[in-house]
Design a protein around this motif. Structure first.
Motif, PDB file in Angstrom:
ATOM      1  N   LYS A 127     -54.414 -38.750 -26.169  1.00 16.80           N
ATOM      2  CA  LYS A 127     -55.835 -37.996 -26.091  1.00 16.80           C
ATOM      3  C   LYS A 127     -56.688 -39.213 -26.584  1.00 16.80           C
ATOM      4  O   LYS A 127     -56.634 -39.819 -27.839  1.00 16.80           O
ATOM      5  CB  LYS A 127     -55.853 -36.755 -26.760  1.00 16.80           C
ATOM      6  N   THR A 128     -57.836 -39.077 -25.891  1.00 10.66           N
ATOM      7  CA  THR A 128     -58.985 -40.070 -26.154  1.00 10.66           C
ATOM      8  C   THR A 128     -60.177 -39.236 -25.807  1.00 10.66           C
ATOM      9  O   THR A 128     -60.461 -38.641 -24.606  1.00 10.66           O
ATOM     10  CB  THR A 128     -58.751 -41.621 -25.694  1.00 10.66           C
ATOM     11  N   LYS A 129     -61.360 -39.626 -26.628  1.00 12.19           N
ATOM     12  CA  LYS A 129     -62.670 -38.876 -26.361  1.00 12.19           C
ATOM     13  C   LYS A 129     -63.462 -40.099 -26.117  1.00 12.19           C
ATOM     14  O   LYS A 129     -63.571 -41.196 -26.472  1.00 12.19           O
ATOM     15  CB  LYS A 129     -63.130 -37.964 -27.691  1.00 12.19           C
ATOM     16  N   VAL A 130     -64.370 -39.691 -25.097  1.00 16.03           N
ATOM     17  CA  VAL A 130     -65.636 -40.422 -24.611  1.00 16.03           C
ATOM     18  C   VAL A 130     -66.727 -39.754 -24.585  1.00 16.03           C
ATOM     19  O   VAL A 130     -66.925 -38.540 -24.261  1.00 16.03           O
ATOM     20  CB  VAL A 130     -65.300 -40.711 -23.207  1.00 16.03           C
ATOM     21  N   ASN A 146     -70.188 -35.292  -8.456  1.00 20.39           N
ATOM     22  CA  ASN A 146     -71.042 -34.167  -9.073  1.00 20.39           C
ATOM     23  C   ASN A 146     -70.377 -33.049  -9.441  1.00 20.39           C
ATOM     24  O   ASN A 146     -70.649 -31.810  -9.481  1.00 20.39           O
ATOM     25  CB  ASN A 146     -72.325 -33.822  -8.265  1.00 20.39           C
ATOM     26  N   ASN A 147     -69.105 -33.202  -9.608  1.00 22.61           N
ATOM     27  CA  ASN A 147     -68.123 -32.307  -9.865  1.00 22.61           C
ATOM     28  C   ASN A 147     -67.922 -32.005 -11.603  1.00 22.61           C
ATOM     29  O   ASN A 147     -67.458 -32.901 -12.346  1.00 22.61           O
ATOM     30  CB  ASN A 147     -66.761 -32.559  -9.452  1.00 22.61           C
ATOM     31  N   GLU A 148     -68.605 -30.864 -11.963  1.00 23.88           N
ATOM     32  CA  GLU A 148     -68.933 -30.898 -13.405  1.00 23.88           C
ATOM     33  C   GLU A 148     -67.474 -30.438 -14.263  1.00 23.88           C
ATOM     34  O   GLU A 148     -67.378 -31.078 -15.513  1.00 23.88           O
ATOM     35  CB  GLU A 148     -69.751 -29.293 -13.663  1.00 23.88           C
ATOM     36  N   ASP A 149     -66.674 -30.060 -13.433  1.00 21.15           N
ATOM     37  CA  ASP A 149     -65.218 -29.838 -14.101  1.00 21.15           C
ATOM     38  C   ASP A 149     -64.569 -31.089 -14.595  1.00 21.15           C
ATOM     39  O   ASP A 149     -64.019 -31.457 -15.627  1.00 21.15           O
ATOM     40  CB  ASP A 149     -64.274 -29.190 -13.529  1.00 21.15           C
ATOM     41  N   LEU A 150     -64.722 -32.147 -13.523  1.00 16.07           N
ATOM     42  CA  LEU A 150     -64.405 -33.486 -13.746  1.00 16.07           C
ATOM     43  C   LEU A 150     -65.033 -34.188 -14.545  1.00 16.07           C
ATOM     44  O   LEU A 150     -64.593 -35.013 -15.455  1.00 16.07           O
ATOM     45  CB  LEU A 150     -64.274 -34.372 -12.364  1.00 16.07           C
ATOM     46  N   PHE A 151     -66.417 -33.973 -14.926  1.00 22.55           N
ATOM     47  CA  PHE A 151     -67.285 -34.688 -16.117  1.00 22.55           C
ATOM     48  C   PHE A 151     -66.842 -34.058 -17.196  1.00 22.55           C
ATOM     49  O   PHE A 151     -66.869 -34.944 -18.347  1.00 22.55           O
ATOM     50  CB  PHE A 151     -68.750 -34.294 -15.681  1.00 22.55           C
ATOM     51  N   GLN A 152     -66.550 -32.931 -17.376  1.00 22.17           N
ATOM     52  CA  GLN A 152     -66.072 -32.362 -18.681  1.00 22.17           C
ATOM     53  C   GLN A 152     -64.774 -33.183 -18.823  1.00 22.17           C
ATOM     54  O   GLN A 152     -64.496 -33.400 -20.361  1.00 22.17           O
ATOM     55  CB  GLN A 152     -65.982 -30.947 -18.866  1.00 22.17           C
ATOM     56  N   GLU A 153     -63.917 -33.158 -18.224  1.00 26.74           N
ATOM     57  CA  GLU A 153     -62.757 -33.958 -18.327  1.00 26.74           C
ATOM     58  C   GLU A 153     -62.874 -35.423 -18.854  1.00 26.74           C
ATOM     59  O   GLU A 153     -62.001 -35.926 -19.528  1.00 26.74           O
ATOM     60  CB  GLU A 153     -61.744 -33.948 -17.172  1.00 26.74           C
ATOM     61  N   ASN A 155     -64.932 -36.425 -20.673  1.00 24.24           N
ATOM     62  CA  ASN A 155     -65.087 -36.393 -22.149  1.00 24.24           C
ATOM     63  C   ASN A 155     -64.180 -36.390 -23.002  1.00 24.24           C
ATOM     64  O   ASN A 155     -64.016 -36.848 -24.022  1.00 24.24           O
ATOM     65  CB  ASN A 155     -66.493 -35.365 -22.393  1.00 24.24           C
ATOM     66  N   ASP A 156     -62.981 -35.671 -22.436  1.00 23.88           N
ATOM     67  CA  ASP A 156     -61.750 -35.556 -23.263  1.00 23.88           C
ATOM     68  C   ASP A 156     -60.740 -35.960 -22.315  1.00 23.88           C
ATOM     69  O   ASP A 156     -60.139 -35.156 -21.429  1.00 23.88           O
ATOM     70  CB  ASP A 156     -61.671 -34.089 -23.755  1.00 23.88           C
ATOM     71  N   GLN A 157     -60.352 -37.264 -22.330  1.00 23.75           N
ATOM     72  CA  GLN A 157     -59.353 -37.838 -21.444  1.00 23.75           C
ATOM     73  C   GLN A 157     -57.959 -38.049 -22.027  1.00 23.75           C
ATOM     74  O   GLN A 157     -57.703 -37.977 -23.353  1.00 23.75           O
ATOM     75  CB  GLN A 157     -59.725 -39.186 -21.127  1.00 23.75           C
ATOM     76  N   THR A 158     -57.028 -37.950 -21.084  1.00 22.92           N
ATOM     77  CA  THR A 158     -55.678 -38.221 -21.455  1.00 22.92           C
ATOM     78  C   THR A 158     -54.987 -39.426 -20.738  1.00 22.92           C
ATOM     79  O   THR A 158     -55.330 -39.839 -19.686  1.00 22.92           O
ATOM     80  CB  THR A 158     -54.722 -36.974 -20.788  1.00 22.92           C
ATOM     81  N   VAL A 159     -54.324 -40.294 -21.684  1.00 23.05           N
ATOM     82  CA  VAL A 159     -53.690 -41.437 -21.220  1.00 23.05           C
ATOM     83  C   VAL A 159     -52.227 -41.352 -21.434  1.00 23.05           C
ATOM     84  O   VAL A 159     -51.837 -41.095 -22.490  1.00 23.05           O
ATOM     85  CB  VAL A 159     -54.449 -42.850 -21.842  1.00 23.05           C
ATOM     86  N   ILE A 160     -51.597 -41.741 -20.352  1.00 20.46           N
ATOM     87  CA  ILE A 160     -49.971 -41.568 -20.515  1.00 20.46           C
ATOM     88  C   ILE A 160     -49.577 -43.126 -20.342  1.00 20.46           C
ATOM     89  O   ILE A 160     -49.915 -43.873 -19.370  1.00 20.46           O
ATOM     90  CB  ILE A 160     -49.478 -40.646 -19.026  1.00 20.46           C
ATOM     91  N   LYS A 161     -48.636 -43.422 -21.080  1.00 12.89           N
ATOM     92  CA  LYS A 161     -47.886 -44.663 -20.994  1.00 12.89           C
ATOM     93  C   LYS A 161     -46.428 -44.436 -20.624  1.00 12.89           C
ATOM     94  O   LYS A 161     -45.754 -43.953 -21.574  1.00 12.89           O
ATOM     95  CB  LYS A 161     -48.174 -45.310 -22.253  1.00 12.89           C
ATOM     96  N   ILE A 162     -45.882 -45.194 -19.780  1.00 13.38           N
ATOM     97  CA  ILE A 162     -44.564 -45.201 -19.530  1.00 13.38           C
ATOM     98  C   ILE A 162     -44.085 -46.656 -19.433  1.00 13.38           C
ATOM     99  O   ILE A 162     -44.430 -47.365 -18.750  1.00 13.38           O
ATOM    100  CB  ILE A 162     -44.265 -44.560 -18.044  1.00 13.38           C
ATOM    101  N   TYR A 163     -42.899 -46.833 -20.270  1.00 17.19           N
ATOM    102  CA  TYR A 163     -42.142 -48.366 -20.377  1.00 17.19           C
ATOM    103  C   TYR A 163     -40.840 -48.080 -20.204  1.00 17.19           C
ATOM    104  O   TYR A 163     -40.120 -47.175 -20.245  1.00 17.19           O
ATOM    105  CB  TYR A 163     -42.602 -48.730 -21.875  1.00 17.19           C
ATOM    106  N   ASN A 164     -40.538 -49.322 -19.493  1.00 17.62           N
ATOM    107  CA  ASN A 164     -38.981 -49.390 -18.722  1.00 17.62           C
ATOM    108  C   ASN A 164     -38.539 -50.476 -19.771  1.00 17.62           C
ATOM    109  O   ASN A 164     -38.924 -51.582 -19.775  1.00 17.62           O
ATOM    110  CB  ASN A 164     -38.821 -50.014 -17.442  1.00 17.62           C
ATOM    111  N   PHE A 165     -37.410 -50.021 -20.839  1.00 17.55           N
ATOM    112  CA  PHE A 165     -36.812 -51.027 -21.669  1.00 17.55           C
ATOM    113  C   PHE A 165     -35.917 -52.042 -21.091  1.00 17.55           C
ATOM    114  O   PHE A 165     -35.606 -53.146 -21.644  1.00 17.55           O
ATOM    115  CB  PHE A 165     -35.858 -49.997 -22.652  1.00 17.55           C
ATOM    116  N   TYR A 166     -35.433 -52.069 -19.848  1.00 13.73           N
ATOM    117  CA  TYR A 166     -34.716 -53.114 -19.283  1.00 13.73           C
ATOM    118  C   TYR A 166     -35.522 -53.861 -18.282  1.00 13.73           C
ATOM    119  O   TYR A 166     -35.140 -55.287 -18.461  1.00 13.73           O
ATOM    120  CB  TYR A 166     -33.613 -52.330 -18.447  1.00 13.73           C
ATOM    121  N   THR A 167     -36.703 -53.422 -17.689  1.00 16.02           N
ATOM    122  CA  THR A 167     -37.557 -54.448 -17.049  1.00 16.02           C
ATOM    123  C   THR A 167     -38.550 -54.909 -17.754  1.00 16.02           C
ATOM    124  O   THR A 167     -39.183 -55.755 -17.308  1.00 16.02           O
ATOM    125  CB  THR A 167     -37.827 -53.927 -15.639  1.00 16.02           C
TER     126      THR A 167
END
Length: 451
Positions: A127-130, A146-153, A155-167
């Motif tokens: 989670k990260t805040k802006v 001009n989507n207010e829901d997206l604008f609120q999102e 301010n409080d964003q989610t970052v997902i990190k996926i890693y492949n151990f083999y490649t």
């Protein structure tokens, strides 16, 4: 007395020198061992690598005979959804909740597939805040339609990190980026001009071979559709294009048997780096190994085999099937990749490059063009080695991505993509939905037809 004292001092000095020499020798041996161990680990050649699987040590560039690739699963994807994470809505945004439920699921097939998944992948959600204020807030809202829901999102964003151990591939996902409105582009076209290989052109009803004017390898050809419009080609024309490509590989391999690693490359439209507007694919036959990124997947298969005695590609496809990210057609499977190289990546796999394999590629690119209205795409296809060598035998696989708007002056490749990790922000569940719909409305059963 003086002689005795001098003798004693000399003896002590000799002892000190001897002890110092022994200490230095021990330190040298220890340092050399550590250095050799570090170098071995750096090159993936530690003495115990793969000691519990296969025979001998894992050596760079050396391959074993793996179990055959298979698209079969003991349970259907719907079974995993109902039994391993019941009630969870599958999306990339919900990946942490799904992983938590999956880890605690009691059915044996759930725990076995979860173990396979975490052997290959590592998933982290952060989670990260802006803070967006003042005049800049108005600009950001415009970016978000001009989507207010997206604008609120925002301010409080989610970052997902996926890693492949083999490649060692990694993707960095911000789901908010996928929700931004995108302008629709226009369709262009252009005429056809080509060079020719030194052997006779291969020609069929809908396609013809040519030579790349500026080759990047000894055997580097082109296969072109006879019609020149970049987008208006159908399944029959596409399958004909692929058949001519397969014939090109046979002709070249018969002339030069030392080249046995076949690869197809295709970029459509200039924003995807195509040098010409008309549809044309690059055919390459390489010696020794596949090209770098493709060989990286093959070497991952060898490392995985030494760790597990299993086929990496079978389990890569299987984990995506279990997560309901795939669609199967005969012996071929297409899945929305958890670690996409670029936007909307779909991977197509089959033990052999048969009709179902190429049809799934066609349904994928038509979904991009017609259903998603993303006209620019890039793909690479690696085919099983020619000439009978079964060591390190990969299945036929294709990696297909979209390349952004045809009318955009902004590049879809950044320094992050080039030097750090893939920065892709499109939900793979949305992508596989398009591919399933494409197969449902475009598939016609031609079983028995030769390819």
């Amino acid at each position: 007395m003086k002689v005795r004292m001098t003798s004693t001092v000399q003896m002590k000095r000799s002892h000190l020198i001897g002890i110092s020499f022994i200490i230095m020798l021990v330190l040298y041996v220890v340092f050399s061992s550590l250095r050799l161990g570090w170098l071995s680990s750096l090159h993936g050649q530690s003495d115990d690598a793969g000691s519990s699987h296969g025979s001998g040590t894992l050596k760079r560039g050396k391959y074993s005979v793996w179990p055959d690739f298979s698209v079969a699963l003991d349970k259907q994807p719907d079974w995993f959804v109902k039994n391993c994470w019941p009630g969870e809505k599958l999306s990339v945004s919900a990946v942490s909740q799904v992983m938590g439920r999956w880890a605690e699921a009691l059915p044996l097939h759930c725990s076995e597939m979860y173990k396979t998944f975490v052997t290959i992948f590592d998933v982290k959600t952060l989670k990260t805040k802006v803070l967006i204020e003042g005049p800049f807030a108005k600009k950001v809202k415009k970016w978000l339609g001009n989507n207010e829901d997206l604008f609120q999102e925002a301010n409080d964003q989610t970052v997902i990190k996926i890693y492949n151990f083999y490649t060692n591939e990694q993707v960095l996902i911000n789901p908010l980026r996928d929700k931004r409105p995108i302008a629709k582009p226009q369709k262009p076209e252009r005429e056809l001009f080509t060079a020719q290989d030194h052997f006779t052109r291969l020609e069929s009803e809908h396609s013809v071979s040519a030579s790349n004017t500026f080759k990047w390898d000894k055997w580097h050809g082109l296969i072109l559709t006879k019609q020149h419009h970049p987008l208006n080609w159908n399944e029959e024309q596409f399958m004909d294009l692929m058949k001519t490509a397969m014939k090109w590989f046979e002709v070249v391999q018969a002339q030069d048997t030392s080249f046995s690693y076949p690869v197809i490359i295709w970029d459509l439209l200039p924003h995807a780096s195509a040098s010409q507007i008309h549809p044309h694919i690059h055919t390459n036959l390489n010696a020794e190994r596949y090209y770098g990124y493709l060989e990286n997947w093959r070497s991952a298969g060898e490392l995985y085999y030494h760790d597990t005695s299993r086929n990496y590609f079978t389990d890569l496809a299987g984990t995506h099937k279990a997560l309901n990210l795939s669609i199967q057609l005969g012996e071929a499977v297409a899945f929305a990749h958890l670690i996409p190289r670029k936007d909307d990546e779909v991977v197509v796999m089959s033990r052999l490059p048969d009709e179902d394999f190429f049809k799934l590629i066609y349904y994928t690119v038509r979904a991009f063009i017609e259903d998603m209205e993303k006209f620019c795409f890039s793909l690479a296809v690696a085919l099983p080695t020619m000439g009978g060598d079964k060591t390190g035998q990969i299945p036929a696989f294709a990696r297909i991505v979209t390349r952004g708007s045809v009318s955009s002056i902004r590049s879809d490749i950044s320094s992050v993509d080039l030097f750090v990790a893939s920065n892709v922000n499109i939900d793979p569940y949305k992508v596989i939905g398009y591919i399933r719909n494409s197969v449902a409305k475009r598939y016609t059963d031609t079983s028995g037809a030769s390819f």
